[in-house]
Design a protein around this motif. Structure first.
Motif, short mmCIF file in Angstrom:
data_model
loop_
_atom_site.label_atom_id
_atom_site.label_comp_id
_atom_site.label_asym_id
_atom_site.label_seq_id
_atom_site.Cartn_x
_atom_site.Cartn_y
_atom_site.Cartn_z
N HIS A 85 51.91 15.02 19.92
CA HIS A 85 50.50 14.82 20.24
C HIS A 85 49.94 13.62 19.46
N ASP A 121 50.94 16.83 29.46
CA ASP A 121 50.21 16.84 28.19
C ASP A 121 49.39 15.57 28.02
N ASN A 122 48.59 15.56 26.98
CA ASN A 122 47.77 14.41 26.64
C ASN A 122 48.32 13.72 25.39
N ARG A 176 47.72 8.69 28.83
CA ARG A 176 47.35 10.08 29.10
C ARG A 176 48.44 11.07 28.72
N GLY A 177 49.57 10.65 28.18
CA GLY A 177 50.63 11.57 27.81
C GLY A 177 51.81 11.47 28.75
#
Length: 188
Positions: A85, A121-122, A176-177
């Motif tokens: 992350h 995911d981000n 944005r992941g």
């Protein structure tokens, strides 16, 4: 020395998990992916609390699979999404699935013959030039000092998906992941 021995112990456990997924699996049974995800989220509770992250779930189907391998697959994908992350942003992992049409062995389209699972995911994503290495055992795209791990988790995911006669692809979502899409037969 302690750090090195901890890394070696993790490596041995990961290699055992990898080899277990290489052996012949059990017969596939109906598996409710909602129940599997609930267990995975429970297992990752500490990491979610530590990162301030959350897992957003859409209603998932029941498919014919090996429940232990499905749990391992989803735990690795969601765990990676939480691990990689952005430092300034809490991780958000979105898990969804849809039943889709798929060709059978003769090339005929079978309505509802497959399930496509998406884990998006981000997070920090990955450089597209490394796409061919993402699912290779021992391949790490980041240094050991940046993120823990042995480079085996996504290789395990690929083995599980192949054992289920499915496919797995990764896509970087710039700024944005990333998203992992697993397509599996919905029935044996």
């Amino acid at each position: 020395i302690q750090n090195a021995s901890t890394r070696m112990a993790t490596l041995v456990l990961d290699l055992l998990a990898f080899s277990r997924n290489s052996s012949k699996g059990k017969p596939f049974i109906p598996v409710d992916l909602n129940e599997v995800i609930a267990g995975v989220v429970s297992d990752l509770e500490a990491r979610l609390a530590q990162t301030g992250g959350r897992v957003e779930l859409l209603d998932l189907p029941t498919i014919a699979s090996d429940p232990i391998q499905m749990r391992q697959l989803l735990q690795n994908l969601i765990g990676n999404a939480l691990k990689f992350h952005r430092k300034d942003e809490a991780p958000v992992v979105r898990v969804s699935a849809e039943i889709i049409d798929s060709p059978d062995a003769a090339g005929r389209v079978q309505p509802g013959g497959a399930c496509r699972i998406s884990v998006a995911d981000n997070g920090i994503g990955f450089d597209e030039k490394y796409l061919d290495r993402v699912f290779t055992i021992f391949q790490r795209l980041h240094g050991r000092g940046d993120f823990e791990g042995t480079g085996i988790g996504l290789a395990i995911c690929r083995k599980i998906v192949e054992a289920h006669r499915g496919t797995i692809v990764a896509e970087n979502l710039p700024s944005r992941g990333c998203e992992f899409r697993v397509t599996l037969p919905a029935t044996p």
